[in-house]
Design an enzyme around this catalytic site. Structure first.
Site, PDB file in Angstrom:
ATOM      1  N   ARG A 223       0.781  -1.275  -0.061  1.00 45.51           N
ATOM      2  CA  ARG A 223       0.125  -0.044   0.003  1.00 45.51           C
ATOM      3  C   ARG A 223       0.904   1.092   0.013  1.00 45.51           C
ATOM      4  O   ARG A 223       1.827   1.306   0.786  1.00 45.51           O
ATOM      5  CB  ARG A 223      -0.898  -0.069   1.165  1.00 45.51           C
ATOM      6  CG  ARG A 223      -2.105  -0.885   1.317  1.00 45.51           C
ATOM      7  CD  ARG A 223      -3.173  -0.411   0.209  1.00 45.51           C
ATOM      8  NE  ARG A 223      -4.172  -1.273   0.119  1.00 45.51           N
ATOM      9  CZ  ARG A 223      -4.485  -2.269  -0.601  1.00 45.51           C
ATOM     10  NH1 ARG A 223      -3.640  -2.260  -1.741  1.00 45.51           N
ATOM     11  NH2 ARG A 223      -5.756  -3.319  -0.653  1.00 45.51           N
ATOM     12  N   GLU A 252      -3.724   7.412  -4.741  1.00 46.17           N
ATOM     13  CA  GLU A 252      -3.783   6.847  -6.062  1.00 46.17           C
ATOM     14  C   GLU A 252      -5.017   7.555  -6.640  1.00 46.17           C
ATOM     15  O   GLU A 252      -6.203   7.717  -6.096  1.00 46.17           O
ATOM     16  CB  GLU A 252      -3.996   5.332  -6.227  1.00 46.17           C
ATOM     17  CG  GLU A 252      -2.703   4.738  -5.652  1.00 46.17           C
ATOM     18  CD  GLU A 252      -2.798   3.327  -5.399  1.00 46.17           C
ATOM     19  OE1 GLU A 252      -3.903   2.611  -5.882  1.00 46.17           O
ATOM     20  OE2 GLU A 252      -1.627   2.492  -5.105  1.00 46.17           O
ATOM     21  N   HIS A 270      -0.907   0.192 -10.125  1.00 44.93           N
ATOM     22  CA  HIS A 270      -1.652  -0.628  -9.138  1.00 44.93           C
ATOM     23  C   HIS A 270      -2.243  -1.782  -9.866  1.00 44.93           C
ATOM     24  O   HIS A 270      -3.346  -1.775  -9.823  1.00 44.93           O
ATOM     25  CB  HIS A 270      -2.544   0.293  -8.267  1.00 44.93           C
ATOM     26  CG  HIS A 270      -2.932  -0.548  -6.909  1.00 44.93           C
ATOM     27  ND1 HIS A 270      -3.333  -0.199  -5.745  1.00 44.93           N
ATOM     28  CD2 HIS A 270      -2.999  -1.977  -6.903  1.00 44.93           C
ATOM     29  CE1 HIS A 270      -3.691  -0.730  -5.090  1.00 44.93           C
ATOM     30  NE2 HIS A 270      -3.663  -2.119  -5.736  1.00 44.93           N
TER      31      HIS A 270
END
Ligand code: 8YV
Length: 304
Positions: A223, A252, A270
């Site tokens: 993360r 993000e 991601h």
């Protein structure tokens, strides 16, 4: 019988739709039908706050499409009697593959080479820097759960030595370090597989990066909140670490502009679990949990 309404956040996940068949009415969280949704399918890490739960009075189940459920306020879900599930195991191999891919890309300059060929630089004889060997390196893995162990198995096949940190020492033949700083000091490549949330916020800052050192490479497939991005930019820009390869970011899809301009950084949007095979398996597990819940059966992969 009326079909249960299932809200999907942030957007409709294409692999869920065919599996949902005619059993569910899928809506987006922007939809005005939210108040009638009995289940919510957020992606791993997307925020599911107490306020969102309050805006969904019919909510019974939060079926996270991801292994990480750090965005879900578990205490708020528990007090409202809302069950929570996630999709563990099915994505382990793909995330580990991407971590190894990023490690090789960072060491060998794969993205830099790609840019050189595309820009015509190779054809015109532009010099390209030598990379570094990826095999046989000292790897540190922060977060030694299922994914961390899968990365270790792959790295062992590349003759790397493995060290790790985590909450506890584990019965594995690798060196254990009780904290990130001492792990970073002992290795050349630090791979983060840490969960999100307040416990990991900013764990990798200047101190850890300096311990990793000027030849060190940081990889993050966990993360983004675990890395202090300002400190990372500073360490990369001043050569206090050698490079980074990142699949996750603090905000993000925002990526700090300074990182975009750095050639010693590999960036991904991601996509650790983003293969057809794994996203299909994740979608199936979401549907299996929905089916179990609405049939009154035990949930397949409950987190609470
Ligand atoms: C996905 C993830 O990108 O599993 C997780 O926790 O962050 C990723 O697998 C995401 O959940 C896709 O919806």
């Amino acid at each position: 019988m009326t079909r249960p309404v299932v809200a999907i956040k942030p957007a409709l996940m294409p692999r869920i739709e065919p599996l949902a068949g005619s059993r569910y009415t899928l809506i987006s969280t922007d939809d005005s039908g939210m108040h009638s949704a009995r289940a919510l399918v957020p992606s791993g890490g997307s925020e599911v706050s107490a306020a969102l739960m309050d805006a969904m009075p019919a909510l019974e189940l939060i079926a996270v499409h991801g292994v990480g459920y750090d965005g879900v306020d578990l205490a708020a879900a528990a007090t409202r009697g809302i069950a929570v599930t996630n999709t563990p195991d099915v994505l382990t191999g793909d995330v580990a593959d991407l971590a190894i891919g990023l490690m090789i890309a960072a060491c060998r300059g794969i993205a830099t080479g790609d840019r050189l060929v595309r820009s015509g630089g190779w054809a015109t004889g532009a010099p390209f820097p030598l990379g570094h060997r990826a095999s046989g390196r000292r790897i540190g893995i922060a977060g030694f759960g299922r994914i961390g162990k899968a990365i270790a198995r792959r790295a062992e096949a590349m003759d790397c030595t493995i060290a790790y940190t985590g909450r506890h020492r584990q019965p594995v033949p690798h060196d254990y370090y009780p904290d990130l700083r001492s792990l970073a000091e002992a290795v050349e490549i630090l791979i983060l597989v840490l969960p999100g949330g307040a416990d990991t916020d900013g764990l990798v800052g200047a101190e850890v990066l300096d311990a990793l050192g000027p030849d060190g490479i940081l990889i993050n497939v966990g993360r983004g909140n675990a890395v202090n991005e300002a400190a990372l930019v500073e360490a990369l820009a001043s050569g206090r670490i050698a490079g980074a390869a990142l699949d996750v970011f603090a905000q993000e899809p925002h990526v700090p502009a300074a990182l975009l301009a750095m050639d010693n950084v590999v960036l991904q949007p991601h996509r650790g679990s983003a293969t057809i095979e794994t996203r299909t398996a994740m979608a199936q597990l979401v549907i299996d949990n929905l089916d179990a819940h609405f049939a009154g059966l035990p949930l397949v992969t409950p987190v609470t």
